[in-house]
Design a protein around this motif. Structure first.
Motif, PDB file in Angstrom:
ATOM      1  N   PHE A   1       0.815  -1.210   0.000  1.00  0.00           N
ATOM      2  CA  PHE A   1       0.000   0.000   0.000  1.00  0.00           C
ATOM      3  C   PHE A   1       0.852   1.266   0.000  1.00  0.00           C
ATOM      4  O   PHE A   1       0.526   2.243  -0.674  1.00  0.00           O
ATOM      5  N   ILE A   2       1.956   1.254   0.731  1.00  0.00           N
ATOM      6  CA  ILE A   2       2.837   2.424   0.772  1.00  0.00           C
ATOM      7  C   ILE A   2       3.426   2.690  -0.610  1.00  0.00           C
ATOM      8  O   ILE A   2       3.434   3.835  -1.082  1.00  0.00           O
ATOM      9  N   VAL A   3       3.900   1.650  -1.270  1.00  0.00           N
ATOM     10  CA  VAL A   3       4.478   1.817  -2.603  1.00  0.00           C
ATOM     11  C   VAL A   3       3.400   2.252  -3.600  1.00  0.00           C
ATOM     12  O   VAL A   3       3.644   3.088  -4.474  1.00  0.00           O
ATOM     13  N   GLY A   4       2.194   1.711  -3.461  1.00  0.00           N
ATOM     14  CA  GLY A   4       1.098   2.128  -4.332  1.00  0.00           C
ATOM     15  C   GLY A   4       0.762   3.598  -4.166  1.00  0.00           C
ATOM     16  O   GLY A   4       0.538   4.314  -5.150  1.00  0.00           O
ATOM     17  N   VAL A   5       0.744   4.069  -2.930  1.00  0.00           N
ATOM     18  CA  VAL A   5       0.479   5.494  -2.682  1.00  0.00           C
ATOM     19  C   VAL A   5       1.618   6.351  -3.231  1.00  0.00           C
ATOM     20  O   VAL A   5       1.380   7.406  -3.823  1.00  0.00           O
TER      21      VAL A   5
ATOM     22  N   ILE B   1       1.157   6.680  -6.978  1.00  0.00           N
ATOM     23  CA  ILE B   1       0.104   7.641  -7.326  1.00  0.00           C
ATOM     24  C   ILE B   1       0.572   9.066  -7.076  1.00  0.00           C
ATOM     25  O   ILE B   1       0.339   9.967  -7.895  1.00  0.00           O
ATOM     26  N   LEU B   2       1.264   9.295  -5.972  1.00  0.00           N
ATOM     27  CA  LEU B   2       1.796  10.630  -5.694  1.00  0.00           C
ATOM     28  C   LEU B   2       2.822  11.047  -6.739  1.00  0.00           C
ATOM     29  O   LEU B   2       2.888  12.220  -7.130  1.00  0.00           O
ATOM     30  N   PHE B   3       3.626  10.087  -7.207  1.00  0.00           N
ATOM     31  CA  PHE B   3       4.602  10.393  -8.244  1.00  0.00           C
ATOM     32  C   PHE B   3       3.919  10.753  -9.560  1.00  0.00           C
ATOM     33  O   PHE B   3       4.368  11.655 -10.267  1.00  0.00           O
ATOM     34  N   LEU B   4       2.811  10.064  -9.867  1.00  0.00           N
ATOM     35  CA  LEU B   4       2.053  10.427 -11.070  1.00  0.00           C
ATOM     36  C   LEU B   4       1.495  11.840 -10.952  1.00  0.00           C
ATOM     37  O   LEU B   4       1.533  12.614 -11.919  1.00  0.00           O
TER      38      LEU B   4
ATOM     39  N   VAL C   1      -4.566  -2.188  -4.729  1.00  0.00           N
ATOM     40  CA  VAL C   1      -3.717  -1.102  -5.226  1.00  0.00           C
ATOM     41  C   VAL C   1      -3.835  -0.985  -6.742  1.00  0.00           C
ATOM     42  O   VAL C   1      -3.916   0.124  -7.278  1.00  0.00           O
ATOM     43  N   VAL C   2      -3.861  -2.112  -7.436  1.00  0.00           N
ATOM     44  CA  VAL C   2      -3.954  -2.096  -8.898  1.00  0.00           C
ATOM     45  C   VAL C   2      -5.280  -1.479  -9.351  1.00  0.00           C
ATOM     46  O   VAL C   2      -5.308  -0.680 -10.294  1.00  0.00           O
TER      47      VAL C   2
END
Length: 142
Positions: free
Chosen positions: A64-68, A71-74, A120-121
């Protein structure tokens, strides 16, 4: 480096999902076949196998942390008007779906319920769709 950071986040989701799945399967298999003793407070004592419980809990959170972070990087790339390869990223995220289908024996409901990467996906697909719609002037984000 910043160009490939989004791909790095997606591959990190692959790795943490594999770690989560295998450690939870090993831990659940062990606890279903062995009796677990408890201490005075009623908490289970797993012994050395308890490390797998900690590993799958940590890897669950890391997905979940990597998924967030992805999204923040996008969002960061959108704000700075940088190019996002949505097609490649969507294909890579689709690979996570295929990997989960194989890991969960092509059973959809257990995969959707217990796989953190699937949650996450799905969120990332929605973000990709919103970015695509915004760039195509179909949908206006305020």
């Amino acid at each position: 480096m910043k160009k490939k950071l989004d791909v790095f986040f997606i591959y990190s989701i692959y790795i943490f999902e594999l770690i989560y799945t295998f450690s939870s399967m090993f831990f659940n298999n062990y606890t279903s076949r062995h009796s677990i003793s408890t201490n005075e407070l009623g908490q289970p004592i797993y012994g050395k196998i308890g490390i797998f419980e900690n590993v799958f809990k940590i890897s669950y959170c890391m997905v979940f942390i990597v998924g967030v972070l992805y999204i923040l990087f996008l969002i960061y790339k959108i704000k700075n008007h940088e190019i996002i390869d949505l097609k490649k990223n969507t294909y890579l995220l689709s690979g996570i779906i295929f990997m989960d289908l194989v890991l969960y024996g092509f059973m959809l409901m257990p995969m959707l319920v217990s796989s953190p990467a699937m949650k996450v996906v799905i969120i990332c697909f929605i973000v990709h769709l919103l970015i695509y719609m915004k760039d195509k002037q179909i949908f206006v984000l305020k």
